[in-house]
Design a protein around this motif. Sequence first.
Motif, PDB file in Angstrom:
ATOM      1  N   PRO A 387      16.169  16.043  -2.963  1.00 50.74           N
ATOM      2  CA  PRO A 387      15.965  15.568  -1.580  1.00 50.74           C
ATOM      3  C   PRO A 387      14.728  16.196  -0.951  1.00 50.74           C
ATOM      4  CG  PRO A 387      18.280  16.081  -1.956  1.00 50.74           C
ATOM      5  CD  PRO A 387      17.548  16.530  -3.188  1.00 50.74           C
ATOM      6  N   GLY A 388      13.897  15.358  -0.311  1.00 51.99           N
ATOM      7  CA  GLY A 388      12.693  15.838   0.349  1.00 51.99           C
ATOM      8  C   GLY A 388      11.480  15.952  -0.546  1.00 51.99           C
ATOM      9  N   VAL A 389      11.638  15.663  -1.847  1.00 53.75           N
ATOM     10  CA  VAL A 389      10.517  15.753  -2.785  1.00 53.75           C
ATOM     11  C   VAL A 389       9.924  14.365  -2.985  1.00 53.75           C
ATOM     12  CG1 VAL A 389       9.833  16.349  -5.145  1.00 53.75           C
ATOM     13  CG2 VAL A 389      11.533  17.734  -3.951  1.00 53.75           C
ATOM     14  N   PRO A 390       8.614  14.191  -2.784  1.00 52.27           N
ATOM     15  CA  PRO A 390       8.003  12.864  -2.950  1.00 52.27           C
ATOM     16  C   PRO A 390       8.065  12.395  -4.399  1.00 52.27           C
ATOM     17  CG  PRO A 390       6.316  14.549  -2.674  1.00 52.27           C
ATOM     18  CD  PRO A 390       7.624  15.211  -2.394  1.00 52.27           C
ATOM     19  N   ARG A 391       8.105  11.078  -4.585  1.00 52.71           N
ATOM     20  CA  ARG A 391       8.160  10.493  -5.928  1.00 52.71           C
ATOM     21  C   ARG A 391       6.742  10.326  -6.465  1.00 52.71           C
ATOM     22  NH1 ARG A 391      11.727   7.575  -2.698  1.00 52.71           N
ATOM     23  NH2 ARG A 391      10.165   5.934  -2.388  1.00 52.71           N
ATOM     24  N   TRP A 450      -3.562   3.898  -0.905  1.00 49.96           N
ATOM     25  CA  TRP A 450      -2.769   2.700  -1.131  1.00 49.96           C
ATOM     26  C   TRP A 450      -1.309   3.009  -1.393  1.00 49.96           C
ATOM     27  CZ3 TRP A 450      -3.342  -2.101   0.096  1.00 49.96           C
ATOM     28  CH2 TRP A 450      -2.560  -3.088  -0.494  1.00 49.96           C
ATOM     29  N   ARG A 451      -0.988   4.125  -2.060  1.00 54.17           N
ATOM     30  CA  ARG A 451       0.386   4.324  -2.489  1.00 54.17           C
ATOM     31  C   ARG A 451       1.021   5.641  -2.027  1.00 54.17           C
ATOM     32  NH1 ARG A 451       2.853   4.828  -6.722  1.00 54.17           N
ATOM     33  NH2 ARG A 451       3.402   7.015  -6.698  1.00 54.17           N
ATOM     34  N   GLU A 452       0.274   6.505  -1.369  1.00 50.82           N
ATOM     35  CA  GLU A 452       0.848   7.814  -1.029  1.00 50.82           C
ATOM     36  C   GLU A 452       2.062   7.677  -0.112  1.00 50.82           C
ATOM     37  OE1 GLU A 452      -0.590  12.296   0.282  1.00 50.82           O
ATOM     38  OE2 GLU A 452      -2.024  10.674   0.187  1.00 50.82           O
ATOM     39  N   ARG A 453       2.007   6.733   0.810  1.00 54.79           N
ATOM     40  CA  ARG A 453       3.141   6.562   1.717  1.00 54.79           C
ATOM     41  C   ARG A 453       4.369   6.047   0.976  1.00 54.79           C
ATOM     42  NH1 ARG A 453       2.893   3.126   7.393  1.00 54.79           N
ATOM     43  NH2 ARG A 453       5.082   3.350   7.968  1.00 54.79           N
ATOM     44  N   ARG A 454       4.152   5.252  -0.071  1.00 51.45           N
ATOM     45  CA  ARG A 454       5.275   4.707  -0.829  1.00 51.45           C
ATOM     46  C   ARG A 454       5.968   5.771  -1.678  1.00 51.45           C
ATOM     47  NH1 ARG A 454       3.689  -0.742  -3.842  1.00 51.45           N
ATOM     48  NH2 ARG A 454       1.903   0.493  -4.499  1.00 51.45           N
ATOM     49  N   CYS A 455       5.368   6.942  -1.803  1.00 49.16           N
ATOM     50  CA  CYS A 455       6.012   8.036  -2.531  1.00 49.16           C
ATOM     51  C   CYS A 455       7.134   8.659  -1.711  1.00 49.16           C
ATOM     52  CB  CYS A 455       4.982   9.112  -2.888  1.00 49.16           C
ATOM     53  SG  CYS A 455       3.669   8.548  -3.971  1.00 49.16           S
ATOM     54  N   MET A 456       7.254   8.272  -0.450  1.00 52.81           N
ATOM     55  CA  MET A 456       8.224   8.879   0.461  1.00 52.81           C
ATOM     56  C   MET A 456       9.280   7.846   0.842  1.00 52.81           C
ATOM     57  SD  MET A 456       5.284  10.466   2.925  1.00 52.81           S
ATOM     58  CE  MET A 456       3.806  11.202   2.203  1.00 52.81           C
ATOM     59  N   SER A 457      10.478   8.328   1.093  1.00 49.20           N
ATOM     60  CA  SER A 457      11.555   7.429   1.517  1.00 49.20           C
ATOM     61  C   SER A 457      11.275   6.921   2.928  1.00 49.20           C
ATOM     62  CB  SER A 457      12.896   8.169   1.494  1.00 49.20           C
ATOM     63  OG  SER A 457      12.915   9.206   2.477  1.00 49.20           O
ATOM     64  N   TYR A 460      12.213   9.445   5.566  1.00 42.67           N
ATOM     65  CA  TYR A 460      11.235  10.529   5.679  1.00 42.67           C
ATOM     66  C   TYR A 460       9.990  10.046   6.423  1.00 42.67           C
ATOM     67  CZ  TYR A 460       8.345  14.515   4.293  1.00 42.67           C
ATOM     68  OH  TYR A 460       7.541  15.624   4.301  1.00 42.67           O
ATOM     69  N   GLN A 461       9.576   8.801   6.182  1.00 40.32           N
ATOM     70  CA  GLN A 461       8.426   8.246   6.882  1.00 40.32           C
ATOM     71  C   GLN A 461       8.687   8.176   8.389  1.00 40.32           C
ATOM     72  OE1 GLN A 461       6.908   4.533   5.236  1.00 40.32           O
ATOM     73  NE2 GLN A 461       7.603   5.119   3.198  1.00 40.32           N
ATOM     74  N   ALA A 462       9.874   7.708   8.759  1.00 42.78           N
ATOM     75  CA  ALA A 462      10.214   7.589  10.181  1.00 42.78           C
ATOM     76  C   ALA A 462      10.231   8.957  10.855  1.00 42.78           C
ATOM     77  CB  ALA A 462      11.571   6.896  10.336  1.00 42.78           C
TER      78      ALA A 462
END
Length: 490
Positions: A387-391, A450-457, A460-462
């Motif tokens: 939990p809390g670790v980016p993909r 392009w994809r850094e934000r998609r590494c986060m749930s 977590y983004q909100a």
Amino acid sequence: MRTKTTKKKKKKERRMRRKKKKKKKKKKKRLALSLTQSLQSQSVPQLSVRTVAALSQTPWRAACYLYSEGQSRGPEMLIVLVLPPVSSPPPNRAALMEQIYAEDPMQFDWDSDIGKLFYKFRPSAGALPPLFQRTGKKCLVELLLSGSGGLPLLLPSDIAKLEELPVIPFLSLLLAMLEKWDNYPRRANADELQLLLTHVPHLPAQFFRPWRERDFMSEDFQARSELRARKFSQAFPDTEYIWQMLGFLALPPSPLNEYGNVEIPKSSSDRPHTPVTDVAARRVVAILDELGFACALSGSAAFQLYTHGGTRVSERLEIIVLPPHSFEHDEVWLQEQIVQEDPTQFTRNLVKGTLLFKFPPEVILPRSYQVKNKRTCIVDLVLPGTPGVPRLLTCDVVWIDDLPVIPFLTALLLLLERWDDIHYKRDNLRDLKRLLVLVPDLPVSVFRPWRERRCMSEAYQARSEERAAGFARGTLTGPIWEMLGFEVVR
């Protein structure tokens, strides 16, 4: 004698061509600046310049011309994307063009019969291209409203500035040029796109909006853009690394630090890295590489590397391990493997279940270690799925001083999360400011726009958006968060 005369003549011709080229560049800038000033006088707060060459359907040429520092083909017809005020209804295009003409009738010409606005070049503009000479030294000006007719819906904070001119974010321009190449795969279009890509490693992050650049693109356009990027990289393999840098291609693991280190801007107050990064981190990374695992430094070690030692000294080394898909073990197994590889420098605390690195006697430790009379640091090995670790993928890793580090935005939001913890607000506030100061001058290679934000749930983004807004309210960092693409209220 004839040879000398010929050489002088050729030299004079080259000099005249250089002068004409400079005049042409100044003329194009005057055109856009004049239109910018006229639009701003009509209470339109922000605009973005894009162009279409007459009869060739070539979009975004003015922005491309500015981003490529005048190396691409210049615009012959100016189209401006206008951002109307949010609080008022969208203006009428024809009425807006009439107002621009009324503001400066000496510079603009309005043809009410066909509903077109022209920019009139002054006699001092010098030699004009043949197209403008045929049209009576006029340039067609078209206004488009942001968010209408399939155009991107931009916010004022999305606009970048180049040579005093507002332009669309670089990634939006790049994908528009990519779409043009896919529809018309001509050599000229490919050359123009390759020219833009060569500028990517040198562009500062302020020309990108890593957090929200995808927000004003439809999901269908995003999917097609990813396919086009892969298609272009296959046609031109030399651009593969640039697409990977932007976060488009999830490439297989590459050799250790294949493309070299990222140069982070330094300041006069920078200090050397601590033994945690210079000694402990290098040894752990080397062992993990021998075991066949990619990894990335996270937490305080990442902050240290990005700020050149400007953040707090940590007694804990956090490393995200990126194992292959066939990996079926846990962190304890990894700790045991590292101890077996080097039992003289590593040991396990069986009670707490932690891995410890023992510093050699010759290493001089920071004062915080000396006060506590300790010569060890805790090594936290974290696996994806925690939990809390980016993909993260291996292609997301940034290399600084021959050490793998998580991307900058991921590191920044991790520190922002720690700042939100009331127990460590003061120390994390100082470190956060030191990271944010770097943003305007950071190269895009430390991001994956392009994809850094998609590494986060999504959750977590909100939470990150709420934290960024809260941090900006209490500090003077609102413009920097907007530069990254966050919406904050100043």
